[in-house]
Write an enzyme that holds these catalytic residues in place. Structure first.
Site, short mmCIF file in Angstrom:
data_model
loop_
_atom_site.label_atom_id
_atom_site.label_comp_id
_atom_site.label_asym_id
_atom_site.label_seq_id
_atom_site.Cartn_x
_atom_site.Cartn_y
_atom_site.Cartn_z
N PRO A 11 0.79 -1.23 0.00
CG PRO A 11 -0.10 -1.07 2.14
CD PRO A 11 0.55 -2.04 1.21
CG ASN A 12 -0.27 4.29 1.31
OD1 ASN A 12 -1.25 4.83 0.80
ND2 ASN A 12 -0.31 3.70 2.50
NE ARG A 19 3.99 6.66 1.63
CZ ARG A 19 4.24 5.41 2.01
NH1 ARG A 19 4.68 4.52 1.16
NH2 ARG A 19 4.01 5.06 3.26
CE1 TYR A 24 8.92 5.01 2.86
CE2 TYR A 24 7.36 6.84 2.89
CZ TYR A 24 7.83 5.66 3.43
OH TYR A 24 7.24 5.12 4.55
CG ASN A 75 8.38 -2.14 0.10
OD1 ASN A 75 7.87 -2.23 1.23
ND2 ASN A 75 8.93 -1.01 -0.32
CB ALA A 78 1.65 0.09 6.28
CD GLU A 99 11.00 -7.48 5.74
OE1 GLU A 99 11.25 -8.59 6.27
OE2 GLU A 99 10.67 -6.47 6.38
CG HIS A 101 11.25 -2.24 4.30
ND1 HIS A 101 9.88 -2.27 4.23
CD2 HIS A 101 11.62 -3.36 4.97
CE1 HIS A 101 9.43 -3.34 4.83
NE2 HIS A 101 10.47 -4.03 5.28
NE ARG A 108 10.27 5.98 8.32
CZ ARG A 108 9.28 5.77 7.46
NH1 ARG A 108 9.35 4.78 6.58
NH2 ARG A 108 8.21 6.55 7.48
C1 DQA Z 1 8.33 1.00 3.59
C2 DQA Z 1 8.48 1.20 5.10
C3 DQA Z 1 7.15 0.97 5.80
O1 DQA Z 1 7.30 1.18 7.20
C4 DQA Z 1 6.11 1.95 5.29
O2 DQA Z 1 4.85 1.68 5.88
C5 DQA Z 1 6.01 1.98 3.81
C6 DQA Z 1 7.23 1.86 3.01
C7 DQA Z 1 9.64 1.35 2.83
O3 DQA Z 1 9.77 0.91 1.69
O4 DQA Z 1 10.48 2.07 3.37
O5 DQA Z 1 4.94 2.20 3.25
O6 DQA Z 1 8.05 -0.38 3.34
#
Ligand code: DQA
Length: 147
Positions: A11-12, A19, A24, A75, A78, A99, A101, A108
């Site tokens: 998501p997002n 964003r 990011y 990825n 959240a 995994e 990020h 964070r």
């Molecule tokens: C994320 C880190 C997560 O904590 C966050 O909710 C994201 C992006 C990252 O790629 O840094 O949406 O996965």
């Protein structure tokens, strides 16, 4: 036969580029997709790249990739920090999962320090922005070469 990797985004991440650029970066998800495709091709790997905001769709894709792909880059955004369903999906398949990020989640908020994916992943890469995905392709390519 050519090996295939699949990159699954949660998501997002469709909002990358605009964003929270301080966290990011400004690279869009389409740009990351293009970088990954080129890099995978350089390793002789076929690749697929997807994004969804829906947890169940990610679970479906992990299950599907467990049958159709040789490696997965995930990825989960959240859902990383909340989803036992994704943990169970990754546990249920044999295909290795890396995994990733963009941000360094350990630098964070505390609620980002726990991942439901890490303990069932082959490895974790975080904190390198779009380069996290490229490093994950390298890691999978190395793993798949040794298989
Ligand atoms: C994320 C880190 C997560 O904590 C966050 O909710 C994201 C992006 C990252 O790629 O840094 O949406 O996965």
């Amino acid at each position: 036969m050519q090996k295939k990797i699949i990159v699954l985004n949660g998501p997002n991440l469709n909002l990358l580029g605009t964003r929270e650029p301080d966290t990011y970066g400004t690279t869009t998800l389409d740009e990351i997709s293009a970088l990954v495709a080129t890099h995978a091709t350089g390793h002789g790997l076929a690749s697929d790249f997807r994004q969804t905001n829906i947890e169940g769709t990610l679970v479906d894709w992990v299950q599907e990739a467990g049958k159709s792909a040789d490696g997965i880059i995930l990825n989960a955004a959240a859902y990383t920090h909340t989803s036992i369903a994704l943990h169970d999906a990754v546990s249920a398949i044999e295909t290795p999962v890396i995994e990733v990020h963009l941000s360094n989640v350990f630098a964070r908020e505390e609620y980002r320090h726990h991942s439901f994916i890490s303990d069932v992943a082959a490895g974790v890469i975080c904190g390198f922005g779009a380069t996290s995905y490229i490093l994950a392709v390298d890691a999978l390519a190395a793993m798949l070469r040794n298989n």
